[in-house]
Write a protein that holds these residues in place. Structure first.
Motif, PDB file in Angstrom:
ATOM      1  N   THR A 159       0.831  -1.211   0.000  1.00 33.92           N
ATOM      2  CA  THR A 159       0.000   0.000   0.000  1.00 33.92           C
ATOM      3  C   THR A 159       0.864   1.260   0.000  1.00 33.92           C
ATOM      4  OG1 THR A 159      -0.149  -0.056   2.418  1.00 33.92           O
ATOM      5  CG2 THR A 159      -1.909  -1.156   1.167  1.00 33.92           C
ATOM      6  N   ASP A 160       2.175   1.114  -0.236  1.00 29.15           N
ATOM      7  CA  ASP A 160       3.056   2.275  -0.281  1.00 29.15           C
ATOM      8  C   ASP A 160       2.640   3.209  -1.420  1.00 29.15           C
ATOM      9  OD1 ASP A 160       4.431   1.202   1.804  1.00 29.15           O
ATOM     10  OD2 ASP A 160       6.109   0.451   0.613  1.00 29.15           O
ATOM     11  N   SER A 161       2.856   4.502  -1.227  1.00 27.72           N
ATOM     12  CA  SER A 161       2.348   5.484  -2.184  1.00 27.72           C
ATOM     13  C   SER A 161       3.439   6.336  -2.825  1.00 27.72           C
ATOM     14  CB  SER A 161       1.338   6.408  -1.489  1.00 27.72           C
ATOM     15  OG  SER A 161       1.960   7.125  -0.426  1.00 27.72           O
ATOM     16  N   GLU A 162       4.705   5.963  -2.673  1.00 25.86           N
ATOM     17  CA  GLU A 162       5.788   6.799  -3.200  1.00 25.86           C
ATOM     18  C   GLU A 162       5.681   7.005  -4.712  1.00 25.86           C
ATOM     19  OE1 GLU A 162       7.292   5.027   0.605  1.00 25.86           O
ATOM     20  OE2 GLU A 162       6.225   4.287  -1.170  1.00 25.86           O
ATOM     21  N   LEU A 163       5.384   5.958  -5.458  1.00 27.04           N
ATOM     22  CA  LEU A 163       5.276   6.089  -6.912  1.00 27.04           C
ATOM     23  C   LEU A 163       4.117   6.999  -7.301  1.00 27.04           C
ATOM     24  CD1 LEU A 163       5.979   2.394  -7.965  1.00 27.04           C
ATOM     25  CD2 LEU A 163       7.523   4.346  -8.192  1.00 27.04           C
ATOM     26  N   GLN A 164       3.028   6.881  -6.588  1.00 24.85           N
ATOM     27  CA  GLN A 164       1.883   7.753  -6.850  1.00 24.85           C
ATOM     28  C   GLN A 164       2.204   9.199  -6.486  1.00 24.85           C
ATOM     29  OE1 GLN A 164      -1.251   7.295  -8.203  1.00 24.85           O
ATOM     30  NE2 GLN A 164      -1.409   9.498  -7.936  1.00 24.85           N
ATOM     31  N   LEU A 171       1.658   0.835  -9.273  1.00 27.76           N
ATOM     32  CA  LEU A 171       2.094  -0.512  -9.608  1.00 27.76           C
ATOM     33  C   LEU A 171       1.534  -1.468  -8.567  1.00 27.76           C
ATOM     34  CD1 LEU A 171       5.920  -0.371 -10.493  1.00 27.76           C
ATOM     35  CD2 LEU A 171       4.021  -0.704 -12.080  1.00 27.76           C
ATOM     36  N   THR A 172       1.249  -2.677  -8.988  1.00 28.00           N
ATOM     37  CA  THR A 172       0.827  -3.721  -8.058  1.00 28.00           C
ATOM     38  C   THR A 172       2.031  -4.598  -7.746  1.00 28.00           C
ATOM     39  OG1 THR A 172      -1.413  -3.729  -8.977  1.00 28.00           O
ATOM     40  CG2 THR A 172      -0.738  -5.655  -7.694  1.00 28.00           C
ATOM     41  N   TYR A 173       2.508  -4.541  -6.514  1.00 28.02           N
ATOM     42  CA  TYR A 173       3.645  -5.364  -6.102  1.00 28.02           C
ATOM     43  C   TYR A 173       3.457  -5.795  -4.660  1.00 28.02           C
ATOM     44  CZ  TYR A 173       5.406  -0.874  -4.236  1.00 28.02           C
ATOM     45  OH  TYR A 173       5.540   0.322  -3.571  1.00 28.02           O
ATOM     46  N   PRO A 174       4.088  -6.880  -4.230  1.00 29.34           N
ATOM     47  CA  PRO A 174       3.835  -7.412  -2.891  1.00 29.34           C
ATOM     48  C   PRO A 174       4.534  -6.621  -1.794  1.00 29.34           C
ATOM     49  CG  PRO A 174       5.374  -8.816  -4.047  1.00 29.34           C
ATOM     50  CD  PRO A 174       4.920  -7.786  -5.039  1.00 29.34           C
ATOM     51  N   THR A 175       4.102  -6.851  -0.573  1.00 32.92           N
ATOM     52  CA  THR A 175       4.640  -6.144   0.588  1.00 32.92           C
ATOM     53  C   THR A 175       6.103  -6.489   0.852  1.00 32.92           C
ATOM     54  OG1 THR A 175       3.759  -7.903   2.004  1.00 32.92           O
ATOM     55  CG2 THR A 175       2.408  -5.931   1.731  1.00 32.92           C
ATOM     56  N   ALA A 176       6.607  -7.567   0.217  1.00 29.62           N
ATOM     57  CA  ALA A 176       8.020  -7.925   0.405  1.00 29.62           C
ATOM     58  C   ALA A 176       8.946  -6.868  -0.178  1.00 29.62           C
ATOM     59  CB  ALA A 176       8.300  -9.283  -0.239  1.00 29.62           C
ATOM     60  N   TYR A 177       8.438  -6.033  -1.087  1.00 27.59           N
ATOM     61  CA  TYR A 177       9.223  -4.928  -1.643  1.00 27.59           C
ATOM     62  C   TYR A 177       9.100  -3.711  -0.740  1.00 27.59           C
ATOM     63  CZ  TYR A 177       9.590  -7.398  -6.156  1.00 27.59           C
ATOM     64  OH  TYR A 177       9.858  -8.307  -7.153  1.00 27.59           O
ATOM     65  N   GLN A 178      10.222  -3.129  -0.385  1.00 26.95           N
ATOM     66  CA  GLN A 178      10.252  -1.961   0.487  1.00 26.95           C
ATOM     67  C   GLN A 178      11.015  -0.826  -0.195  1.00 26.95           C
ATOM     68  OE1 GLN A 178       8.685  -1.797   3.593  1.00 26.95           O
ATOM     69  NE2 GLN A 178       7.827  -3.788   2.982  1.00 26.95           N
ATOM     70  N   THR A 179      10.603   0.410   0.081  1.00 23.26           N
ATOM     71  CA  THR A 179      11.247   1.571  -0.523  1.00 23.26           C
ATOM     72  C   THR A 179      12.647   1.752   0.046  1.00 23.26           C
ATOM     73  OG1 THR A 179       9.124   2.649  -0.874  1.00 23.26           O
ATOM     74  CG2 THR A 179      11.072   4.047  -0.943  1.00 23.26           C
ATOM     75  N   LEU A 180      13.634   1.778  -0.855  1.00 17.96           N
ATOM     76  CA  LEU A 180      15.023   1.934  -0.454  1.00 17.96           C
ATOM     77  C   LEU A 180      15.482   3.377  -0.603  1.00 17.96           C
ATOM     78  CD1 LEU A 180      17.306  -0.009   0.492  1.00 17.96           C
ATOM     79  CD2 LEU A 180      18.066  -0.077  -1.886  1.00 17.96           C
ATOM     80  N   LYS A 181      14.962   4.087  -1.612  1.00 15.66           N
ATOM     81  CA  LYS A 181      15.330   5.479  -1.846  1.00 15.66           C
ATOM     82  C   LYS A 181      14.143   6.214  -2.451  1.00 15.66           C
ATOM     83  CE  LYS A 181      19.503   6.329  -3.150  1.00 15.66           C
ATOM     84  NZ  LYS A 181      20.781   6.447  -3.924  1.00 15.66           N
ATOM     85  N   ASP A 182      13.874   7.409  -1.938  1.00  9.95           N
ATOM     86  CA  ASP A 182      12.760   8.236  -2.424  1.00  9.95           C
ATOM     87  C   ASP A 182      13.238   9.680  -2.465  1.00  9.95           C
ATOM     88  OD1 ASP A 182      10.377   9.452  -3.041  1.00  9.95           O
ATOM     89  OD2 ASP A 182       9.448   9.109  -1.091  1.00  9.95           O
ATOM     90  N   THR A 183      13.541  10.160  -3.685  1.00  8.12           N
ATOM     91  CA  THR A 183      14.001  11.529  -3.842  1.00  8.12           C
ATOM     92  C   THR A 183      13.050  12.264  -4.784  1.00  8.12           C
ATOM     93  OG1 THR A 183      15.411  11.087  -5.756  1.00  8.12           O
ATOM     94  CG2 THR A 183      16.371  10.711  -3.584  1.00  8.12           C
ATOM     95  N   THR A 184      13.396  13.497  -5.111  1.00  9.68           N
ATOM     96  CA  THR A 184      12.508  14.335  -5.923  1.00  9.68           C
ATOM     97  C   THR A 184      12.117  13.684  -7.230  1.00  9.68           C
ATOM     98  OG1 THR A 184      13.510  16.318  -4.976  1.00  9.68           O
ATOM     99  CG2 THR A 184      12.265  16.590  -7.013  1.00  9.68           C
ATOM    100  N   ASN A 185      13.065  13.025  -7.908  1.00 17.29           N
ATOM    101  CA  ASN A 185      12.757  12.454  -9.212  1.00 17.29           C
ATOM    102  C   ASN A 185      13.253  11.018  -9.341  1.00 17.29           C
ATOM    103  OD1 ASN A 185      11.695  12.619 -11.898  1.00 17.29           O
ATOM    104  ND2 ASN A 185      13.784  12.848 -12.669  1.00 17.29           N
TER     105      ASN A 185
END
Length: 324
Positions: A159-164, A171-185
């Protein structure tokens, strides 16, 4: 090979569904992703017909460092094609019959299931029909497997919303994937595996970024993104497109956007790391940009087909808002 009219060939797609409680129960299909059950006699499996099927369905999966088959085949003799064996998700069955035909059925013995029946008076007839319908069969198997992969992912979706939030994409992906880096672009999402990790990255580009020869521009863009956002384990190292492995380029459309699909190998400049990647660069004229979404895996000394199939299935769930 005997002659017979094309009018005697037919392809049918049958749909079996339980429309009422009084109909026969259809069990859940089973099997690993990208596995196909081949039902035929031992003599045919060990003869020219079986060899032709292996040559056609075990072609290498595109974009891997070494050859791995697109599908894993499991041979079943007709006498054993009962009960649990009938619940395979993908079944290709060959049988002798006076009527030559290639028949496709959905959910014949299980759900979901793609069932293909090839009949003819001899193996020459059956091989002719198989070859005539091979491209459509392969397309339907891949489509069936992607649907099954996404069905499994949706049992525990992230249910992460970084891409949105960053790019207006889902994207539909499982909870096993976690955000490693989230920057402006730039967003980097990672899933640890037993022998490495699987990754999804996304970024946007100016609408003019791909002006010029795309086969040159895409690797250069990937290398610049790698230098900026994807460091290796050693100081000064970063991800680039492997120069010794020429990528495959395809024109494509995803989420209604035209663009380019690239499959190839990545490596880390200044370190000993490498692996396959799949990249989509899509022209989003509504937002005056290119949007890039990519999956890559690091799995030394391990097979990589299933990892890349999962990543490509996830990327194919891309959904885009009309405007940011």
């Amino acid at each position: 090979m005997r002659l017979f009219l094309f009018s005697t060939f037919f392809i049918t797609l049958a749909f079996n569904s339980c429309k009422s409680s009084g109909e026969t129960y259809i069990p859940q299909s089973s099997g690993n992703i990208n596995h196909v059950s081949i039902v035929m006699d031992d003599r045919d499996w060990n003869g020219p017909l079986g060899q032709a099927i292996r040559d056609s369905l075990e072609v290498p999966y595109i974009g891997l460092p070494w050859d791995e088959p697109e599908f894993t085949l499991h041979h079943i003799v007709p006498q054993a094609f009962t009960d649990f064996a009938r619940q395979s998700r993908n079944v290709l069955r060959f049988a002798q019959d006076s009527i030559p035909r290639f028949r496709l059925a959905q959910d014949q013995y299980a759900r979901p299931q793609l069932y293909a029946l090839v009949t003819g008076e001899d193996t020459e007839d059956q091989l002719f029909l198989f070859n005539a319908n091979l491209n459509e069969l392969r397309r339907l198997i891949v489509e069936n497997e992607q649907k099954e992969k996404i069905r499994r992912i949706k049992q525990s979706p992230s249910t992460d919303s970084e891409l949105q939030d960053r790019f207006g994409i889902d994207l539909t992906y499982p909870t096993a994937y976690q955000t490693l880096k989230d920057t402006t672009n730039f967003v980097w999402i990672q899933k640890p595996t037993q022998n490495g990790h699987m990754n999804i990255i996304a970024y946007s580009l100016d609408i003019n970024a791909l002006d010029g020869p795309t086969r040159t521009r895409i690797p250069l863009i990937r290398d610049s993104i790698g230098q900026q956002y994807l460091p290796g384990r050693l100081d000064g190292s970063y991800m680039i497109t492997e120069a010794a492995y020429r990528p495959y380029f395809f024109a494509t459309t995803l989420a209604g956007l035209p663009g380019y699909l690239t499959k190839g190998m990545w490596e880390v400049k200044g370190d000993f790391m490498a692996g396959p990647f799949v990249n989509y660069m899509l022209r989003d004229t509504t937002n005056n940009r290119w949007i890039s979404i990519e999956g890559f895996t690091f799995a030394p000394n391990s097979t990589k087909r299933d990892n890349m199939f999962e990543l490509n299935s996830i990327l194919n769930t891309l959904a885009l808002n009309e405007t940011l």
